[in-house]
Design a protein around this motif. Sequence first.
Motif, PDB file in Angstrom:
ATOM      1  N   ASP A  53       0.965  -1.259   0.223  1.00 20.61           N
ATOM      2  CA  ASP A  53      -0.038  -0.060  -0.064  1.00 20.61           C
ATOM      3  C   ASP A  53       1.062   1.433   0.114  1.00 20.61           C
ATOM      4  O   ASP A  53       1.685   1.488   0.884  1.00 20.61           O
ATOM      5  CB  ASP A  53      -0.862   0.014   1.246  1.00 20.61           C
ATOM      6  N   ASP A  54       0.719   1.920  -1.122  1.00 22.17           N
ATOM      7  CA  ASP A  54       1.560   3.352  -1.126  1.00 22.17           C
ATOM      8  C   ASP A  54       3.091   3.209  -0.864  1.00 22.17           C
ATOM      9  O   ASP A  54       3.615   3.756  -0.112  1.00 22.17           O
ATOM     10  CB  ASP A  54       0.689   4.322  -0.127  1.00 22.17           C
ATOM     11  N   GLY A  55       3.471   2.097  -1.552  1.00 29.99           N
ATOM     12  CA  GLY A  55       5.047   1.769  -1.480  1.00 29.99           C
ATOM     13  C   GLY A  55       5.351   1.278  -0.072  1.00 29.99           C
ATOM     14  O   GLY A  55       6.767   1.149   0.053  1.00 29.99           O
ATOM     15  N   ARG A  56       4.628   0.787   0.739  1.00 23.89           N
ATOM     16  CA  ARG A  56       4.880   0.103   1.709  1.00 23.89           C
ATOM     17  C   ARG A  56       4.401  -1.285   1.864  1.00 23.89           C
ATOM     18  O   ARG A  56       3.547  -1.638   1.331  1.00 23.89           O
ATOM     19  CB  ARG A  56       4.106   0.861   3.222  1.00 23.89           C
ATOM     20  N   VAL A  57       4.958  -2.331   2.765  1.00 24.14           N
ATOM     21  CA  VAL A  57       4.632  -3.381   2.783  1.00 24.14           C
ATOM     22  C   VAL A  57       3.735  -3.680   4.305  1.00 24.14           C
ATOM     23  O   VAL A  57       4.476  -3.173   5.343  1.00 24.14           O
ATOM     24  CB  VAL A  57       5.538  -4.553   2.693  1.00 24.14           C
ATOM     25  N   LEU A  58       3.181  -4.478   4.445  1.00 24.23           N
ATOM     26  CA  LEU A  58       2.309  -4.854   5.861  1.00 24.23           C
ATOM     27  C   LEU A  58       3.159  -5.955   6.584  1.00 24.23           C
ATOM     28  O   LEU A  58       3.394  -6.903   5.866  1.00 24.23           O
ATOM     29  CB  LEU A  58       0.854  -5.324   5.603  1.00 24.23           C
ATOM     30  N   GLY A  59       3.635  -5.859   7.676  1.00 22.76           N
ATOM     31  CA  GLY A  59       4.284  -6.976   8.262  1.00 22.76           C
ATOM     32  C   GLY A  59       3.775  -7.131   9.734  1.00 22.76           C
ATOM     33  O   GLY A  59       3.032  -6.223  10.311  1.00 22.76           O
ATOM     34  N   VAL A  60       4.088  -8.616  10.116  1.00 22.71           N
ATOM     35  CA  VAL A  60       3.488  -8.749  11.577  1.00 22.71           C
ATOM     36  C   VAL A  60       4.783  -9.338  12.299  1.00 22.71           C
ATOM     37  O   VAL A  60       5.453 -10.119  11.728  1.00 22.71           O
ATOM     38  CB  VAL A  60       2.373  -9.823  11.374  1.00 22.71           C
ATOM     39  N   LYS A  61       4.695  -9.150  13.515  1.00 22.29           N
ATOM     40  CA  LYS A  61       5.638  -9.744  14.266  1.00 22.29           C
ATOM     41  C   LYS A  61       5.098 -11.021  15.301  1.00 22.29           C
ATOM     42  O   LYS A  61       4.200 -10.340  15.946  1.00 22.29           O
ATOM     43  CB  LYS A  61       6.406  -8.818  15.387  1.00 22.29           C
ATOM     44  N   GLN A  62       5.389 -11.905  15.051  1.00 24.03           N
ATOM     45  CA  GLN A  62       4.788 -13.157  16.031  1.00 24.03           C
ATOM     46  C   GLN A  62       5.291 -13.349  17.206  1.00 24.03           C
ATOM     47  O   GLN A  62       6.637 -13.400  17.417  1.00 24.03           O
ATOM     48  CB  GLN A  62       4.675 -14.528  14.960  1.00 24.03           C
ATOM     49  N   GLY A  63       4.417 -13.526  18.277  1.00 20.61           N
ATOM     50  CA  GLY A  63       4.768 -13.616  19.655  1.00 20.61           C
ATOM     51  C   GLY A  63       5.779 -15.042  20.085  1.00 20.61           C
ATOM     52  O   GLY A  63       6.722 -15.013  20.877  1.00 20.61           O
ATOM     53  N   TYR A  64       5.665 -15.944  19.262  1.00 22.33           N
ATOM     54  CA  TYR A  64       6.122 -17.269  19.383  1.00 22.33           C
ATOM     55  C   TYR A  64       7.454 -17.459  18.374  1.00 22.33           C
ATOM     56  O   TYR A  64       7.942 -18.479  18.284  1.00 22.33           O
ATOM     57  CB  TYR A  64       5.040 -18.371  19.232  1.00 22.33           C
ATOM     58  N   ARG A  65       7.846 -16.247  17.326  1.00 21.95           N
ATOM     59  CA  ARG A  65       8.911 -16.642  16.447  1.00 21.95           C
ATOM     60  C   ARG A  65       9.522 -15.363  16.251  1.00 21.95           C
ATOM     61  O   ARG A  65       9.136 -14.349  16.323  1.00 21.95           O
ATOM     62  CB  ARG A  65       8.146 -16.979  15.075  1.00 21.95           C
ATOM     63  N   ASP A  66      11.001 -15.451  16.172  1.00 24.98           N
ATOM     64  CA  ASP A  66      11.671 -14.317  15.834  1.00 24.98           C
ATOM     65  C   ASP A  66      11.493 -13.748  14.406  1.00 24.98           C
ATOM     66  O   ASP A  66      11.220 -14.575  13.490  1.00 24.98           O
ATOM     67  CB  ASP A  66      13.010 -14.431  16.253  1.00 24.98           C
ATOM     68  N   GLY A  67      11.662 -12.524  14.142  1.00 22.96           N
ATOM     69  CA  GLY A  67      11.612 -11.803  13.131  1.00 22.96           C
ATOM     70  C   GLY A  67      10.187 -11.241  12.767  1.00 22.96           C
ATOM     71  O   GLY A  67       9.166 -11.604  13.378  1.00 22.96           O
ATOM     72  N   TRP A  68      10.320 -10.749  11.194  1.00 26.76           N
ATOM     73  CA  TRP A  68       8.978 -10.037  10.895  1.00 26.76           C
ATOM     74  C   TRP A  68       8.604 -11.043   9.742  1.00 26.76           C
ATOM     75  O   TRP A  68       9.293 -11.681   9.194  1.00 26.76           O
ATOM     76  CB  TRP A  68       9.156  -8.826  10.422  1.00 26.76           C
TER      77      TRP A  68
END
Length: 193
Positions: free
Chosen positions: A73-88
Amino acid sequence: MVVSEDPETVAERLRERARRLRERAVAEHADDPLMLDPQPIDPPPHATDDPFPSSVEEQLDRLPGVGGLVVIDDGRVLGVKQGYRDGWTNPGGAQDPGESLAETAVRETREETNIEAEVTGVLYARDFAIDYGGPERVHVPLVVFTGRRVGGSRAAPLVRVSSGEPEIEDVRWFDAESLPADFRDRELILELL
């Protein structure tokens, strides 16, 4: 009543099912997607110690397929950080009965981020090859779609996995310059941005 099958038959039937689901998703949403080799994995850390499935139906009750969505969206990507795994990573998760993998990706995005999105293509398709300690790995189809935001505002849900960690700790938009180094599929996503 579910009848137990020999492990090799279960594994073969699940490989064939994964192939059919991947091919269907690709045929509906992409002309020439990236097809990746199966990714060997252990069962998720929050899952119980499941033994090798005694039937296809038993595996379908556990994890029938996985759909993910890289929302731009508008040159950006949506990311999620999971509570049980490292990283995005991008939003995504397990297929519900009767859903296509694309429908799974859209639903999971809404549930994990409060963002409404639609599928625009396929980033890649592959299988997860899960090691349940049996004679063969169990193949589960994974298709990561591309998509665009059509509504909603980002918010992390207040849901916890069985081990107690939050399913999603954080939800953020990232442009190419701020995309974390530990974002899954980072190089492929940078090409999209």
